[in-house]
Scaffold this active site. Structure first.
Site, PDB file in Angstrom:
ATOM      1  N   ARG A 134     -13.833  -8.338   2.070  1.00  0.00           N
ATOM      2  CA  ARG A 134     -12.398  -8.169   1.830  1.00  0.00           C
ATOM      3  C   ARG A 134     -11.673  -9.467   2.216  1.00  0.00           C
ATOM      4  NH1 ARG A 134     -10.173  -3.071   1.515  1.00  0.00           N
ATOM      5  NH2 ARG A 134      -8.309  -4.270   0.997  1.00  0.00           N
ATOM      6  N   ARG A 166       0.882  -1.185   0.000  1.00  0.00           N
ATOM      7  CA  ARG A 166       0.000   0.000   0.000  1.00  0.00           C
ATOM      8  C   ARG A 166       0.907   1.218   0.000  1.00  0.00           C
ATOM      9  NH1 ARG A 166      -5.330   1.649   3.473  1.00  0.00           N
ATOM     10  NH2 ARG A 166      -6.181   0.190   1.968  1.00  0.00           N
ATOM     11  N   GLN A 172     -10.413  -3.866  -3.153  1.00  0.00           N
ATOM     12  CA  GLN A 172     -11.722  -3.387  -2.700  1.00  0.00           C
ATOM     13  C   GLN A 172     -12.793  -3.742  -3.726  1.00  0.00           C
ATOM     14  OE1 GLN A 172     -12.484  -1.766   0.335  1.00  0.00           O
ATOM     15  NE2 GLN A 172     -14.532  -2.310  -0.343  1.00  0.00           N
ATOM     16  N   ASP A 185     -17.113   7.637  -2.082  1.00  0.00           N
ATOM     17  CA  ASP A 185     -15.907   7.477  -1.267  1.00  0.00           C
ATOM     18  C   ASP A 185     -15.594   8.855  -0.674  1.00  0.00           C
ATOM     19  OD1 ASP A 185     -13.549   6.476  -0.155  1.00  0.00           O
ATOM     20  OD2 ASP A 185     -12.413   6.549  -2.038  1.00  0.00           O
ATOM     21  N   HIS A 191      -7.462   0.630  -6.374  1.00  0.00           N
ATOM     22  CA  HIS A 191      -7.705  -0.158  -5.164  1.00  0.00           C
ATOM     23  C   HIS A 191      -8.441  -1.441  -5.581  1.00  0.00           C
ATOM     24  CE1 HIS A 191      -7.966  -1.175  -1.086  1.00  0.00           C
ATOM     25  NE2 HIS A 191      -8.861  -0.322  -0.646  1.00  0.00           N
ATOM     26  N   CYS A 199     -16.307   2.084   0.327  1.00  0.00           N
ATOM     27  CA  CYS A 199     -15.200   1.204   0.726  1.00  0.00           C
ATOM     28  C   CYS A 199     -14.839   1.361   2.202  1.00  0.00           C
ATOM     29  CB  CYS A 199     -13.994   1.451  -0.162  1.00  0.00           C
ATOM     30  SG  CYS A 199     -13.305   3.119  -0.005  1.00  0.00           S
TER      31      CYS A 199
HETATM   32  N1  NVA Z   1      -9.873   6.927  -1.579  1.00  0.00           N
HETATM   33  C1  NVA Z   1      -9.521   6.501  -0.236  1.00  0.00           C
HETATM   34  C2  NVA Z   1      -9.761   5.027  -0.070  1.00  0.00           C
HETATM   35  C3  NVA Z   1      -9.456   4.495   1.303  1.00  0.00           C
HETATM   36  C4  NVA Z   1      -9.665   3.021   1.411  1.00  0.00           C
HETATM   37  C5  NVA Z   1      -8.072   6.842   0.030  1.00  0.00           C
HETATM   38  O1  NVA Z   1      -7.231   6.615  -0.853  1.00  0.00           O
HETATM   39  O2  NVA Z   1      -7.764   7.350   1.110  1.00  0.00           O
HETATM   40  N1   CP Z   2     -11.344   0.116   2.413  1.00  0.00           N
HETATM   41  C1   CP Z   2     -10.083   0.034   2.863  1.00  0.00           C
HETATM   42  O1   CP Z   2      -9.151  -0.288   2.131  1.00  0.00           O
HETATM   43  O2   CP Z   2      -9.930   0.309   4.187  1.00  0.00           O
HETATM   44  P1   CP Z   2      -8.572   0.502   4.977  1.00  0.00           P
HETATM   45  O3   CP Z   2      -7.959   1.793   4.530  1.00  0.00           O
HETATM   46  O4   CP Z   2      -8.995   0.530   6.419  1.00  0.00           O
HETATM   47  O5   CP Z   2      -7.660  -0.660   4.686  1.00  0.00           O
END
Ligand code: NVA
Ligand code: CP
Length: 301
Positions: free
Chosen positions: A287, A104, A134, A219, A131, A259
């Site tokens: 997930r 990540r 997800q 989101d 992502h 998500c």
């Molecule tokens: N768009 C959000 C998704 C978090 C799971 C982010 O990148 O922070």
């Molecule tokens: N939806 C998701 O990826 O959540 P986290 O950021 O908590 O892993």
């Protein structure tokens, strides 16, 4: 075929993805009936997190334990990555030791570089561009509640962010229509839309996007790394909250997805996310099951 990575949904074919979703549903049933299934005994997943996480970490770690393996959680501050060891070297070293790696991070390019130097499968646990894990959970959730998503209409309301890009890829791979409504200046790039224009359309109007939709998705307005823009974004996105009125324009049996983490009163009202059309807790749970199917696909060919 050499080592398979999962950086975006485009790394798997339509057939592979639909099989994977079916397998995720099967593994969920197996797990709930108390079956022990440990095809990954002694296998190790390395997880590199350069951003925060609740769901991704817990679901991957639990998936590995339930499949008989183990997961190692790595933060840049605790590793030499945080002290400047090149990503190429880190990828080579990790992939000599563990069996699969989840990353990540911010720049998608960094993930691509990592995977280019890895001898084992690399999974995208979220970048600024995608992502895909997800989306596996979201697709599983849709299939469980409503059956095949092929031919359905999905409304994306809000930011043209990593989740939005993954929805564009999903529209192509799972063959549904995606209508995207983002405030001006926050749309996904035109090039990406143009490449997928038979699946994804920019409508820039939440009313048009949600009319008769089968699924409404949103989101956060400011993703990780955009915290400084929060105020400006809250202003720009003010008309893009998913409310009961938004849901009323969609089909009566439409689902709502997010998500998570969510901000009630910003991108979604509490009535919607905590209401009867919301399936966000199933998405979060899935997930676990969909990533088990993914790990099995990558490690037990
Ligand atoms: N768009 C959000 C998704 C978090 C799971 C982010 O990148 O922070
Ligand atoms: N939806 C998701 O990826 O959540 P986290 O950021 O908590 O892993």
């Amino acid at each position: 075929m050499g080592v398979r990575h999962f950086l975006t949904l485009k790394d798997l074919s339509h057939e592979e993805l639909t099989k994977l979703i079916a397998r995720a549903i099967e593994l969920k049933k197996k797990h709930k009936s108390g079956d022990i299934y440990e095809p990954l005994k002694h296998k190790v997943l390395g997880m590199v997190f350069e951003k925060s996480s609740t769901r991704t970490r817990i679901s991957f770690e639990t998936a590995m334990i339930q499949l008989g393996g183990h997961a190692i959680f790595l933060l840049p501050g605790d590793t030499q990555l945080g002290r400047g060891e090149p990503i190429e070297d880190t990828a080579r070293v990790l992939s000599r030791i563990v069996d699969v790696i989840m990353v990540r991070t911010y720049e998608h390019k960094k993930l691509e570089t990592f995977s280019a130097y890895s001898d084992v499968p690399v999974v995208n646990g979220l970048t600024d561009l995608a992502h895909p894990c997800q989306l596996l959970a979201d697709m599983q959730t849709y299939f469980e509640h409503r059956g095949d998503i092929q031919g359905k209409t999905v409304a994306w309301i809000g930011d043209g962010n990593n989740m939005c890009y993954s929805y564009i890829n999903a529209a192509r791979q799972f063959d549904f229509k995606l209508r995207i409504a983002c405030p001006p200046g926050y749309e996904p790039d035109n090039h990406h839309i143009a490449q997928n224009d038979s699946y994804a359309t920019l409508v820039n109007n939440p009313t048009v996007a949600t009319t008769d939709a089968d699924l409404v998705v949103t989101d956060v307005w400011a993703s990780m790394g955009q915290e400084d823009e929060h105020r400006a974004r809250a202003k720009a996105f003010a008309d893009y909250q998913v409310t009961p009125e938004t849901m009323a324009r969609a089909k009566p049996n439409a689902l709502f997805m997010h998500c998570l983490p969510a901000h009630r009163g910003e991108e979604v009202s509490a009535e919607v996310i905590d209401g009867p059309q919301s399936v966000v807790w199933d998405e979060a749970e899935n997930r676990l099951h969909s990533q088990k199917a993914l790990l099995e696909f990558l490690l037990c060919p």
